[in-house]
Design a protein around this motif. Structure first.
Motif, PDB file in Angstrom:
ATOM      1  N   MET A 169       0.825  -1.210   0.000  1.00 18.21           N
ATOM      2  CA  MET A 169       0.000   0.000   0.000  1.00 18.21           C
ATOM      3  C   MET A 169       0.862   1.263   0.000  1.00 18.21           C
ATOM      4  SD  MET A 169      -3.142   1.064   2.551  1.00 18.21           S
ATOM      5  CE  MET A 169      -2.163   0.896   4.052  1.00 18.21           C
ATOM      6  N   LEU A 170       1.890   1.291   0.841  1.00 15.79           N
ATOM      7  CA  LEU A 170       2.740   2.478   0.891  1.00 15.79           C
ATOM      8  C   LEU A 170       3.597   2.606  -0.374  1.00 15.79           C
ATOM      9  CD1 LEU A 170       3.922   2.776   4.602  1.00 15.79           C
ATOM     10  CD2 LEU A 170       1.817   3.553   3.518  1.00 15.79           C
ATOM     11  N   SER A 171       4.020   1.486  -0.952  1.00 16.27           N
ATOM     12  CA  SER A 171       4.798   1.530  -2.197  1.00 16.27           C
ATOM     13  C   SER A 171       3.959   2.114  -3.327  1.00 16.27           C
ATOM     14  CB  SER A 171       5.266   0.121  -2.580  1.00 16.27           C
ATOM     15  OG  SER A 171       6.058  -0.434  -1.571  1.00 16.27           O
ATOM     16  N   LYS A 172       2.701   1.726  -3.350  1.00 17.53           N
ATOM     17  CA  LYS A 172       1.781   2.233  -4.376  1.00 17.53           C
ATOM     18  C   LYS A 172       1.593   3.743  -4.256  1.00 17.53           C
ATOM     19  CE  LYS A 172      -3.017   1.600  -5.900  1.00 17.53           C
ATOM     20  NZ  LYS A 172      -4.309   0.944  -5.564  1.00 17.53           N
ATOM     21  N   ASN A 173       1.697   4.258  -3.029  1.00 19.12           N
ATOM     22  CA  ASN A 173       1.480   5.691  -2.779  1.00 19.12           C
ATOM     23  C   ASN A 173       2.763   6.378  -2.307  1.00 19.12           C
ATOM     24  OD1 ASN A 173      -1.681   5.917  -2.915  1.00 19.12           O
ATOM     25  ND2 ASN A 173      -1.280   4.093  -1.684  1.00 19.12           N
ATOM     26  N   ILE A 174       3.916   5.886  -2.777  1.00 21.67           N
ATOM     27  CA  ILE A 174       5.203   6.397  -2.298  1.00 21.67           C
ATOM     28  C   ILE A 174       5.421   7.865  -2.678  1.00 21.67           C
ATOM     29  CG2 ILE A 174       6.623   5.781  -4.308  1.00 21.67           C
ATOM     30  CD1 ILE A 174       7.492   5.204  -0.574  1.00 21.67           C
ATOM     31  N   ASP A 175       4.781   8.328  -3.756  1.00 20.92           N
ATOM     32  CA  ASP A 175       4.930   9.735  -4.161  1.00 20.92           C
ATOM     33  C   ASP A 175       4.395  10.682  -3.093  1.00 20.92           C
ATOM     34  OD1 ASP A 175       6.159   9.049  -6.504  1.00 20.92           O
ATOM     35  OD2 ASP A 175       4.352   9.176  -7.737  1.00 20.92           O
ATOM     36  N   TYR A 176       3.391  10.226  -2.328  1.00 21.15           N
ATOM     37  CA  TYR A 176       2.856  11.050  -1.243  1.00 21.15           C
ATOM     38  C   TYR A 176       3.967  11.374  -0.235  1.00 21.15           C
ATOM     39  CZ  TYR A 176       0.202  12.205   2.997  1.00 21.15           C
ATOM     40  OH  TYR A 176      -0.274  12.816   4.134  1.00 21.15           O
ATOM     41  N   PHE A 177       4.774  10.386   0.106  1.00 21.04           N
ATOM     42  CA  PHE A 177       5.833  10.573   1.089  1.00 21.04           C
ATOM     43  C   PHE A 177       7.028  11.301   0.483  1.00 21.04           C
ATOM     44  CE2 PHE A 177       3.375   6.839   2.308  1.00 21.04           C
ATOM     45  CZ  PHE A 177       2.991   7.206   3.583  1.00 21.04           C
ATOM     46  N   LYS A 178       7.288  11.061  -0.794  1.00 22.25           N
ATOM     47  CA  LYS A 178       8.391  11.767  -1.446  1.00 22.25           C
ATOM     48  C   LYS A 178       8.129  13.270  -1.515  1.00 22.25           C
ATOM     49  CE  LYS A 178      10.173   8.033  -4.376  1.00 22.25           C
ATOM     50  NZ  LYS A 178      10.381   7.538  -5.763  1.00 22.25           N
ATOM     51  N   SER A 179       6.863  13.647  -1.677  1.00 21.11           N
ATOM     52  CA  SER A 179       6.530  15.068  -1.810  1.00 21.11           C
ATOM     53  C   SER A 179       6.354  15.770  -0.463  1.00 21.11           C
ATOM     54  CB  SER A 179       5.240  15.222  -2.630  1.00 21.11           C
ATOM     55  OG  SER A 179       4.136  14.607  -1.972  1.00 21.11           O
ATOM     56  N   LYS A 180       6.421  15.023   0.636  1.00 18.01           N
ATOM     57  CA  LYS A 180       6.240  15.635   1.957  1.00 18.01           C
ATOM     58  C   LYS A 180       7.435  16.522   2.302  1.00 18.01           C
ATOM     59  CE  LYS A 180       5.809  14.580   6.855  1.00 18.01           C
ATOM     60  NZ  LYS A 180       7.010  15.359   7.199  1.00 18.01           N
ATOM     61  N   PRO A 181       7.207  17.797   2.622  1.00 17.10           N
ATOM     62  CA  PRO A 181       8.318  18.685   2.998  1.00 17.10           C
ATOM     63  C   PRO A 181       9.000  18.214   4.281  1.00 17.10           C
ATOM     64  CG  PRO A 181       6.313  19.935   2.497  1.00 17.10           C
ATOM     65  CD  PRO A 181       5.912  18.507   2.576  1.00 17.10           C
ATOM     66  N   VAL A 182      10.303  18.373   4.360  1.00 12.82           N
ATOM     67  CA  VAL A 182      11.056  17.911   5.537  1.00 12.82           C
ATOM     68  C   VAL A 182      10.860  18.830   6.736  1.00 12.82           C
ATOM     69  CG1 VAL A 182      12.822  16.660   4.253  1.00 12.82           C
ATOM     70  CG2 VAL A 182      13.104  19.117   4.661  1.00 12.82           C
ATOM     71  N   ASN A 183      10.365  20.055   6.502  1.00 13.07           N
ATOM     72  CA  ASN A 183      10.177  20.976   7.622  1.00 13.07           C
ATOM     73  C   ASN A 183       8.871  20.726   8.368  1.00 13.07           C
ATOM     74  OD1 ASN A 183       8.603  21.814   5.489  1.00 13.07           O
ATOM     75  ND2 ASN A 183       8.905  24.005   5.878  1.00 13.07           N
ATOM     76  N   ILE A 184       8.079  19.771   7.897  1.00 10.82           N
ATOM     77  CA  ILE A 184       6.854  19.386   8.594  1.00 10.82           C
ATOM     78  C   ILE A 184       7.183  18.193   9.486  1.00 10.82           C
ATOM     79  CG2 ILE A 184       4.531  18.419   8.264  1.00 10.82           C
ATOM     80  CD1 ILE A 184       4.295  19.969   5.716  1.00 10.82           C
ATOM     81  N   PRO A 185       6.634  18.129  10.709  1.00 11.82           N
ATOM     82  CA  PRO A 185       6.942  17.001  11.599  1.00 11.82           C
ATOM     83  C   PRO A 185       6.654  15.649  10.941  1.00 11.82           C
ATOM     84  CG  PRO A 185       5.733  18.697  12.779  1.00 11.82           C
ATOM     85  CD  PRO A 185       5.745  19.123  11.342  1.00 11.82           C
ATOM     86  N   LYS A 186       7.401  14.651  11.383  1.00 13.45           N
ATOM     87  CA  LYS A 186       7.224  13.302  10.850  1.00 13.45           C
ATOM     88  C   LYS A 186       5.787  12.813  11.061  1.00 13.45           C
ATOM     89  CE  LYS A 186      11.904  11.395  11.425  1.00 13.45           C
ATOM     90  NZ  LYS A 186      12.673  10.303  12.067  1.00 13.45           N
ATOM     91  N   ILE A 187       5.339  11.975  10.129  1.00  9.81           N
ATOM     92  CA  ILE A 187       4.031  11.339  10.270  1.00  9.81           C
ATOM     93  C   ILE A 187       4.204  10.107  11.162  1.00  9.81           C
ATOM     94  CG2 ILE A 187       2.137  10.178   9.076  1.00  9.81           C
ATOM     95  CD1 ILE A 187       2.921  11.773   6.561  1.00  9.81           C
ATOM     96  N   THR A 188       3.514  10.087  12.288  1.00  5.15           N
ATOM     97  CA  THR A 188       3.524   8.904  13.145  1.00  5.15           C
ATOM     98  C   THR A 188       2.497   7.912  12.609  1.00  5.15           C
ATOM     99  OG1 THR A 188       4.148  10.194  15.093  1.00  5.15           O
ATOM    100  CG2 THR A 188       3.147   8.032  15.478  1.00  5.15           C
ATOM    101  N   ILE A 189       2.949   6.721  12.262  1.00  2.00           N
ATOM    102  CA  ILE A 189       2.049   5.676  11.770  1.00  2.00           C
ATOM    103  C   ILE A 189       1.790   4.704  12.903  1.00  2.00           C
ATOM    104  CG2 ILE A 189       1.758   3.805  10.108  1.00  2.00           C
ATOM    105  CD1 ILE A 189       3.364   5.366   8.115  1.00  2.00           C
ATOM    106  N   LEU A 190       0.556   4.697  13.392  1.00  2.00           N
ATOM    107  CA  LEU A 190       0.179   3.882  14.535  1.00  2.00           C
ATOM    108  C   LEU A 190      -0.272   2.503  14.052  1.00  2.00           C
ATOM    109  CD1 LEU A 190      -0.020   4.270  17.621  1.00  2.00           C
ATOM    110  CD2 LEU A 190      -2.439   4.807  17.292  1.00  2.00           C
ATOM    111  N   LEU A 191       0.328   1.462  14.619  1.00  2.00           N
ATOM    112  CA  LEU A 191       0.066   0.089  14.204  1.00  2.00           C
ATOM    113  C   LEU A 191      -0.341  -0.754  15.404  1.00  2.00           C
ATOM    114  CD1 LEU A 191       3.375  -0.373  12.152  1.00  2.00           C
ATOM    115  CD2 LEU A 191       1.142   0.231  11.191  1.00  2.00           C
TER     116      LEU A 191
END
Length: 282
Positions: free
Chosen positions: A164-186
């Motif tokens: 799922m994340l590989s399919k939508n990897i462009d979303y993460f590539k386009s995320k600016p580094v000055n924004i806090p990390k996305i916490t993925i809760l599992l």
């Protein structure tokens, strides 16, 4: 005759400009016999009531016409784009950033196949004792999805998340580094160390954009202290469990009736499109 699945005037006011924006322009020789609103009413009727396409009521457009539009929109990525735009709008409605989030919850749901489903999309999930498919969701704190994905039931949760994340990897590539990390809760069915290794192979800088966190599971002692027993909702994790239960409002999603995994994902997208449009109009 109006049906409970039909779009209201306020809901159509939201969808009409979005469809005009997303759908490719075509040269027409004559006006269509059916409006896009009537086509959507037919699609949403089948989604909510779980009937065969051939059993659509006669006062809706012919089932062959409704299915043709559904198939075209699915193949052209219209449903995915529509869900993405509506999700951005509903986040803006509650004063959240339309695209970026600080907390994302991911989970899978094993669903039984019916005799209609294809054997190529079937797998046995030993953990859930279910012969069918897995639906993977990545939702925000509102419970609405950023991403949806369907896999065979025998695929592990880790492998489904990676797909799922590989399919939508462009979303993460386009995320600016000055924004806090996305916490993925599992939940505890996932293995963050393995996920980190595999995702770095796909996008080496991904861990500068995200971090994994396992949700806290109350122990028996903690339950006894608080006077609780049995199932206790976990803080934040209950949101994605609620999202999974929302899909059961659509009878076509109670089990998997679809012949392909792409079809199964498209029905998930339609379910959340319908829910979010209803929320926006309200």
């Amino acid at each position: 005759m109006p049906y409970s699945s039909n779009l209201t005037d306020s809901e159509w006011e939201i969808l009409e400009p979005l469809l005009d924006q997303i759908l490719p322009t075509k040269k027409r020789t004559r006006p269509p016999n059916w409006t896009k609103r009537e086509i959507l009413d037919g699609i949403f009727y089948q989604l909510k009531n779980g009937c065969n396409w051939e059993d659509l009521p006669k006062d809706l457009p012919p089932y062959s016409t409704v299915y043709w539009y559904y198939k075209q929109w699915r193949a052209q990525g219209v449903l995915e784009e529509l869900m993405r735009i509506i999700h951005s709008q509903i986040r803006e409605q509650v004063k959240k950033k339309p695209k970026w989030t600080r907390l994302m919850m991911i989970d899978s749901q094993a669903v039984k196949n019916t005799c209609n489903a294809s054997i190529t999309s079937k797998g046995y999930c030993f953990y859930k004792s279910t012969n069918g498919i897995k639906r993977h969701l990545a939702v925000d704190t509102l419970g609405f999805p950023f991403f949806t994905h369907s896999t065979k039931g025998n695929l592990s949760d880790d492998a489904g998340l990676i797909e799922m994340l590989s399919k939508n990897i462009d979303y993460f590539k386009s995320k600016p580094v000055n924004i806090p990390k996305i916490t993925i809760l599992l939940d505890h069915g996932y293995h963050p160390e393995h996920l980190t290794i595999e995702l770095k192979k796909i996008y080496p800088q991904i861990m500068t954009k995200i971090k994994f966190e396992l949700s806290k599971k109350p122990s028996k002692q903690e339950k006894e202290v608080s006077g609780k027993s049995g199932f206790v909702p976990v803080v934040a994790r209950w949101i994605i469990e609620r999202s999974n239960s929302w899909m059961e409002r659509c009878k076509i999603l109670v089990k998997n009736f679809e012949r392909t995994l792409d079809n199964a994902t498209a029905k998930m997208n339609l379910c959340f499109i319908r829910l979010m449009v209803k929320r926006l109009a309200a």
